[in-house]
Design an enzyme around this catalytic site. Sequence first.
Site, PDB file in Angstrom:
ATOM      1  N   HIS A   1       0.804  -1.223   0.000  1.00 37.83           N
ATOM      2  CA  HIS A   1       0.000   0.000   0.000  1.00 37.83           C
ATOM      3  C   HIS A   1       0.836   1.272   0.000  1.00 37.83           C
ATOM      4  CE1 HIS A   1      -3.046  -2.597   2.437  1.00 37.83           C
ATOM      5  NE2 HIS A   1      -3.192  -2.790   1.132  1.00 37.83           N
TER       6      HIS A   1
ATOM      7  N   LYS B   1       5.738   6.164   7.293  1.00 43.04           N
ATOM      8  CA  LYS B   1       5.211   5.332   8.362  1.00 43.04           C
ATOM      9  C   LYS B   1       6.331   4.842   9.271  1.00 43.04           C
ATOM     10  CE  LYS B   1       1.485   3.433   5.510  1.00 43.04           C
ATOM     11  NZ  LYS B   1       0.956   2.216   4.878  1.00 43.04           N
TER      12      LYS B   1
ATOM     13  N   TYR C   1       1.179   1.459  13.725  1.00 38.67           N
ATOM     14  CA  TYR C   1       2.020   2.349  12.932  1.00 38.67           C
ATOM     15  C   TYR C   1       1.570   3.791  13.047  1.00 38.67           C
ATOM     16  CZ  TYR C   1      -1.543   1.368   9.283  1.00 38.67           C
ATOM     17  OH  TYR C   1      -2.707   1.189   8.581  1.00 38.67           O
TER      18      TYR C   1
ATOM     19  N   ASP D   1      -6.646  -5.700  -2.295  1.00 35.45           N
ATOM     20  CA  ASP D   1      -5.255  -6.096  -2.502  1.00 35.45           C
ATOM     21  C   ASP D   1      -5.099  -7.088  -3.652  1.00 35.45           C
ATOM     22  OD1 ASP D   1      -4.516  -4.391  -0.496  1.00 35.45           O
ATOM     23  OD2 ASP D   1      -4.074  -5.955   0.976  1.00 35.45           O
TER      24      ASP D   1
END
Length: 191
Positions: free
Chosen positions: A61, A71, A131, A169
């Site tokens: 992603h 991130k 995250y 996905d």
Amino acid sequence: MEVIKTDIEGVVIIRPRIFADARGYFFESFSKREFDEQVRPVDFVQDNESMSHRGVMRGLHFQLPPFAQSKLVRCVKGRVLDVAVDIRKGSPTYGKHVAVELSEENHLQFFIPRGFAHGFAVLSDIAVFQYKCDNYYAPQADGGISIADPTLGIDWQIDPQHAILSEKDLRHALLKDFDSPFDINTDLYAR
């Protein structure tokens, strides 16, 4: 904290300083001052958490500009194989990846700058994954690269053909069919 450089500039692994005794352990999971000094200045604005079962794969992603995100990720329960893929046009490491196992035992964290696709595979019965992001999530800016793209050469430690993936996905493009909006020559960190 110890900052461990990887083969791709800007992508780093962070090993916290752990203080353990008969009671258990303690560590600082994030210090803005230390992060800014040792990695790069960043303003994280959103924290996320996911729980997944063995065999789940999430990714690869990213958020499209101007909603791109850096991130700082970690696994607080279980273990995952975490991967960052360079998708910056003009980068000498375009299409290359860094993979690291993150677990509740090793307490490692992984910093993924803007201009990278990110994903992970769950290697334990369950995994709780946390995250920080330096930009807010924008659903209209979702992007992805196929986690099963064989040209990436990622050893996920589980077979992507038998993994549990979301419908979204399953539809991501292969890298060769992807026109990246990221360019190594632009300031990816500017808001």
